[in-house]
Design an enzyme around this catalytic site. Structure first.
Site, short mmCIF file in Angstrom:
data_model
loop_
_atom_site.label_atom_id
_atom_site.label_comp_id
_atom_site.label_asym_id
_atom_site.label_seq_id
_atom_site.Cartn_x
_atom_site.Cartn_y
_atom_site.Cartn_z
N ASP A 159 -6.38 5.71 -8.04
CA ASP A 159 -7.96 5.57 -8.62
C ASP A 159 -8.83 6.34 -7.52
O ASP A 159 -8.29 7.19 -6.42
CB ASP A 159 -8.23 4.15 -7.35
CG ASP A 159 -8.04 2.95 -8.53
OD1 ASP A 159 -7.60 3.04 -9.13
OD2 ASP A 159 -7.76 1.96 -7.58
N ASP A 175 0.87 -0.89 0.28
CA ASP A 175 0.14 -0.33 -0.12
C ASP A 175 1.21 1.32 -0.02
O ASP A 175 1.69 1.84 1.31
CB ASP A 175 -1.53 0.03 1.17
CG ASP A 175 -2.25 1.38 1.44
OD1 ASP A 175 -1.25 1.70 0.83
OD2 ASP A 175 -2.27 1.24 2.10
C1 LIG Z 1 -6.43 3.37 -12.48
S1 LIG Z 1 -5.01 2.10 -11.51
C2 LIG Z 1 -3.76 3.50 -13.53
C3 LIG Z 1 -2.99 2.23 -13.63
C4 LIG Z 1 -1.27 3.25 -13.99
N1 LIG Z 1 -1.21 4.55 -12.90
C5 LIG Z 1 -2.18 3.69 -15.45
O1 LIG Z 1 -2.53 4.92 -15.76
O2 LIG Z 1 -2.24 2.53 -16.01
C6 LIG Z 1 -5.27 2.59 -10.79
C7 LIG Z 1 -3.96 1.83 -9.86
O3 LIG Z 1 -3.34 1.58 -8.49
C8 LIG Z 1 -3.16 0.88 -7.63
N2 LIG Z 1 -3.12 1.58 -5.65
C9 LIG Z 1 -3.85 2.09 -5.54
N3 LIG Z 1 -4.60 3.11 -4.87
C10 LIG Z 1 -2.99 1.78 -4.07
C11 LIG Z 1 -2.55 2.59 -3.08
N4 LIG Z 1 -2.99 2.67 -2.17
N5 LIG Z 1 -0.63 1.10 -3.53
C12 LIG Z 1 -0.99 0.55 -4.52
N6 LIG Z 1 -1.10 1.01 -5.28
C13 LIG Z 1 -2.63 1.43 -5.19
C14 LIG Z 1 -4.30 0.13 -7.84
O4 LIG Z 1 -4.49 -1.02 -7.87
C15 LIG Z 1 -4.79 0.44 -9.69
O5 LIG Z 1 -3.68 -0.55 -10.60
#
Ligand SMILES: C[S@@+](CC[C@H](N)C(=O)[O-])C[C@H]1O[C@@H](n2cnc3c(N)ncnc32)[C@H](O)[C@@H]1O
Length: 203
Positions: free
Chosen positions: A109, A86
């Site tokens: 997200d 995280d």
């Molecule tokens: C909407 S996707 C965007 C992925 C990438 N950055 C892109 O632009 O293609 C958001 C990603 O962030 C990850 N994510 C969200 N909150 C997170 C956190 N607190 N720590 C690590 N990863 C996180 C999700 O699992 C997801 O894969």
């Protein structure tokens, strides 16, 4: 040359441990962090175009993390590491001060329902910690397809006296000639969605 997954993966640190990012690489150099790297498309293209930088991608969804790590191993990418964790506690408690030269945050997200806004990653405490982890003169790049969350993030960063807004094109994380786009950017651009961007430099 294919690498072993163990050459790419870095374990999430135990409570109380502050990591030394340079210990993960063969030689020291500028260190960049991508938070929420998804399948790692951006990480791959940026790392290949810039062999002198070292990059860590953080991703908490196991499926995407595995995909990204496997991708780097198969392509023999030596300047990328992947960690499944995280990003919030990692940045707040496990990163040393002044180690990140570019912080990449693309399509975080948005948790669009109002009652879920508290789950959004970018809140004042995360901003504080992320800036602490950046080197002076380092950049924070943000991109989102979600206008309201983007405005919230841009507002939080604009309000910081220790950051100054810079033109996206002039921030050292996004030279136009190596920007291939993130997986979400490519997907949403195909759908004709607007993409919002901002960049800040730590004073
Ligand atoms: C909407 S996707 C965007 C992925 C990438 N950055 C892109 O632009 O293609 C958001 C990603 O962030 C990850 N994510 C969200 N909150 C997170 C956190 N607190 N720590 C690590 N990863 C996180 C999700 O699992 C997801 O894969």
């Amino acid at each position: 040359m294919t690498l072993a997954l163990e050459d790419i993966i870095v374990a999430s640190p135990d409570e109380g441990v502050v990591v030394d990012p340079m210990a993960w690489f063969a030689a020291p150099g500028p260190f960049e962090l991508e938070v929420g790297c998804g399948k790692g498309g951006f990480l791959l293209s940026r790392a290949m175009a810039n062999p002198d930088i070292r990059m860590l991608g953080i991703e908490w969804a196991n499926k995407f993390y595995q995909f990204a790590a496997d991708r780097m191993a198969r392509r023999g990418i030596t300047n990328v590491r992947l960690m499944r964790t995280d990003a919030k506690p990692f940045v707040m408690r496990h990163l040393p001060a002044e180690c990140v030269s570019v912080l990449h945050l693309y399509h975080p997200d948005p948790w669009p329902k109002k009652r879920h806004h508290k789950r959004r990653l970018v809140q004042a405490d995360f901003v504080e910690a992320a800036i602490r982890a950046m080197v002076c003169g380092g950049h924070w790049l943000v991109q989102s397809d979600h206008a309201e969350y983007f405005e919230q993030i841009a507002g939080l960063l604009s309000a910081r006296r220790d950051l100054e807004a810079v033109a996206w094109e002039q921030s050292d994380g996004s030279p136009a000639d190596d920007w291939k786009g993130t997986n979400y950017e490519i997907k949403y651009a195909r759908e004709g969605r607007a993409i919002h961007r901002c960049a800040f430099r730590k004073r």
